[in-house]
Design a protein around this motif. Structure first.
Motif, short mmCIF file in Angstrom:
data_model
loop_
_atom_site.label_atom_id
_atom_site.label_comp_id
_atom_site.label_asym_id
_atom_site.label_seq_id
_atom_site.Cartn_x
_atom_site.Cartn_y
_atom_site.Cartn_z
N THR A 53 -3.88 20.39 -6.05
CA THR A 53 -2.93 19.40 -6.83
C THR A 53 -3.79 18.56 -7.75
OG1 THR A 53 -1.50 19.25 -4.92
CG2 THR A 53 -1.49 17.09 -6.02
N PRO A 54 -3.37 18.02 -8.86
CA PRO A 54 -4.18 17.15 -9.70
C PRO A 54 -3.95 15.72 -9.07
CG PRO A 54 -2.37 18.50 -10.96
CD PRO A 54 -2.11 18.86 -9.42
N VAL A 55 -5.05 15.05 -9.18
CA VAL A 55 -5.08 13.83 -8.47
C VAL A 55 -5.51 12.70 -9.73
CG1 VAL A 55 -6.24 12.25 -6.77
CG2 VAL A 55 -5.95 15.00 -6.22
N PHE A 56 -6.64 12.75 -10.27
CA PHE A 56 -6.76 11.93 -11.31
C PHE A 56 -7.60 12.11 -12.32
CE2 PHE A 56 -10.06 11.09 -7.81
CZ PHE A 56 -11.19 11.02 -8.64
N LEU A 57 -7.61 11.41 -13.40
CA LEU A 57 -8.65 11.79 -14.49
C LEU A 57 -9.50 10.41 -14.28
CD1 LEU A 57 -8.47 12.49 -18.03
CD2 LEU A 57 -8.86 10.19 -17.59
N GLU A 58 -10.80 10.71 -14.70
CA GLU A 58 -11.82 9.56 -14.44
C GLU A 58 -12.68 9.69 -15.75
OE1 GLU A 58 -14.88 7.81 -11.55
OE2 GLU A 58 -14.84 9.94 -11.56
N PHE A 59 -13.05 8.69 -16.32
CA PHE A 59 -13.95 8.62 -17.43
C PHE A 59 -15.32 8.13 -16.76
CE2 PHE A 59 -10.12 8.01 -19.72
CZ PHE A 59 -10.38 8.49 -21.08
N ILE A 113 0.72 -1.30 -0.11
CA ILE A 113 -0.05 0.20 0.07
C ILE A 113 0.92 1.21 -0.19
CG2 ILE A 113 -1.85 1.33 1.15
CD1 ILE A 113 -2.77 -1.42 2.42
N THR A 114 0.60 2.04 -0.87
CA THR A 114 1.34 3.29 -0.86
C THR A 114 0.40 4.58 -0.80
OG1 THR A 114 2.84 2.47 -3.00
CG2 THR A 114 2.49 4.71 -2.77
N THR A 115 0.94 5.36 0.04
CA THR A 115 0.07 6.67 0.43
C THR A 115 0.60 7.96 -0.15
OG1 THR A 115 -0.54 5.84 2.50
CG2 THR A 115 -0.72 8.01 2.36
N LEU A 116 -0.24 8.47 -0.92
CA LEU A 116 0.22 9.65 -1.67
C LEU A 116 -0.62 10.88 -1.40
CD1 LEU A 116 -0.34 7.82 -5.22
CD2 LEU A 116 1.84 8.20 -4.01
N ARG A 117 0.14 11.95 -1.17
CA ARG A 117 -0.25 13.29 -0.67
C ARG A 117 -0.23 14.46 -1.50
NH1 ARG A 117 -1.15 11.72 4.36
NH2 ARG A 117 0.24 10.55 5.42
N CYS A 118 -1.26 15.38 -1.33
CA CYS A 118 -1.28 16.49 -2.15
C CYS A 118 -0.10 17.48 -1.57
CB CYS A 118 -2.53 17.36 -1.98
SG CYS A 118 -2.77 18.13 -0.20
N ALA A 119 0.05 18.43 -2.41
CA ALA A 119 1.36 19.41 -2.18
C ALA A 119 1.45 19.94 -0.82
CB ALA A 119 1.67 20.33 -3.25
N VAL A 159 -8.92 4.43 -12.62
CA VAL A 159 -8.72 5.89 -12.51
C VAL A 159 -7.47 6.07 -12.77
CG1 VAL A 159 -10.26 6.71 -10.75
CG2 VAL A 159 -7.88 6.05 -10.12
N SER A 160 -7.06 7.11 -13.74
CA SER A 160 -5.72 7.49 -14.33
C SER A 160 -5.24 8.61 -13.26
CB SER A 160 -5.72 8.11 -15.67
OG SER A 160 -6.40 7.10 -16.41
N LEU A 161 -4.29 8.39 -12.44
CA LEU A 161 -3.52 9.25 -11.38
C LEU A 161 -2.48 9.67 -12.01
CD1 LEU A 161 -3.32 6.58 -8.41
CD2 LEU A 161 -4.84 8.57 -8.74
N PHE A 162 -2.49 11.02 -11.66
CA PHE A 162 -1.24 12.01 -12.41
C PHE A 162 -0.08 11.41 -11.64
CE2 PHE A 162 -5.04 14.51 -13.02
CZ PHE A 162 -4.78 15.19 -14.31
N THR A 163 0.92 11.24 -12.28
CA THR A 163 2.28 10.56 -11.77
C THR A 163 2.92 11.47 -10.95
OG1 THR A 163 3.55 10.75 -13.73
CG2 THR A 163 2.42 8.92 -13.38
N GLY A 164 2.79 12.96 -11.03
CA GLY A 164 3.26 13.92 -10.03
C GLY A 164 2.96 13.79 -8.75
N LEU A 165 2.01 12.86 -8.48
CA LEU A 165 1.72 12.54 -7.05
C LEU A 165 2.65 11.88 -6.17
CD1 LEU A 165 -2.14 11.42 -7.31
CD2 LEU A 165 -1.34 13.46 -6.05
N TRP A 166 3.48 11.16 -6.74
CA TRP A 166 4.59 10.26 -6.42
C TRP A 166 5.96 11.30 -6.29
CZ3 TRP A 166 0.90 7.80 -9.34
CH2 TRP A 166 0.41 6.70 -8.61
N PRO A 167 6.62 10.96 -5.40
CA PRO A 167 8.01 11.71 -5.23
C PRO A 167 8.87 11.37 -6.43
CG PRO A 167 7.55 10.27 -3.17
CD PRO A 167 6.49 10.11 -4.11
N GLU A 168 9.61 12.47 -6.63
CA GLU A 168 10.38 12.16 -7.82
C GLU A 168 11.42 10.88 -7.53
OE1 GLU A 168 11.77 13.35 -11.38
OE2 GLU A 168 10.76 14.97 -10.16
N GLY A 169 11.53 10.08 -8.75
CA GLY A 169 12.43 8.80 -8.33
C GLY A 169 11.47 7.78 -8.20
#
Length: 179
Positions: free
Chosen positions: A97-103, A5-11, A109-119
């Motif tokens: 913070t952009p989180v996801f795109l949804e159809f 489980i990975t936790t992602l946070r807004c800016a 859901v298509s999560l914006f990859t900028g949510l993950w830390p660089e690397g």
């Protein structure tokens, strides 16, 4: 073996989400809709750039049953290119913070990859909708793209839909934003 489980946070850290396991796909979308939305959303004080240098938008795709919102969705707002658009982009209200795109009716859901830390960001493995790249712009050949790649991408989406038993959980977002 249990999935990680990975936790992602807004800016600003007020919003978080959890993803279970790895994305079933990571792509860079070049459709007119994603390019236009990235350009329009760039007028907000974004937490990170949405589009890659080549204009495509990188996403990590997860089945909806593999994404959790432990703090709820009250800090989310949606953006649509127009009122009857079949897609929505979802951002946080606290720091945009952009989180996801949804159809609509989508099972992922298509999560914006900028949510993950660089690397740690899931690297795109394919490019989709490259037929929408504006005339005069060219993409390098570092990622597979084209008709056969896109067909395989859609086959993967169908496989994930079957694995979910054709369910499509709803993600409720009450606010709307215009950009």
């Amino acid at each position: 073996m249990p999935k990680s489980i990975t936790t992602l946070r807004c800016a600003c850290g007020q919003f978080s989400l959890e993803v279970i396991g790895d994305p079933f796909s990571a792509s860079e979308c070049h459709c007119k809709s994603c390019r236009s939305a990235a350009q329009r959303l760039s007028t907000l004080p974004p937490a990170f750039p949405i589009a890659a240098d080549n204009g495509g938008v990188p996403y990590a795709l997860y089945r909806k049953d593999r994404v959790r919102f432990p703090d709820g969705t009250t800090t989310l707002t949606e953006f649509r290119l127009h009122d009857d658009a079949p897609t929505r982009r979802v951002l946080t209200t606290c720091c945009y913070t952009p989180v996801f795109l949804e159809f609509e009716s989508g099972h992922w859901v298509s999560l914006f990859t900028g949510l993950w830390p660089e690397g740690q960001r899931p690297a795109p493995r394919i490019r989709t909708q490259t037929g929408d790249v504006p005339d005069g712009e060219t993409l390098d050949d570092s990622l597979p793209a084209g008709t056969l790649t896109t067909a395989g991408f859609y086959a993967k989406l169908l496989g994930e839909r079957i694995a979910m038993g054709f369910k499509s959980p709803k993600i409720t977002v009450k606010e709307k934003i215009d950009a």
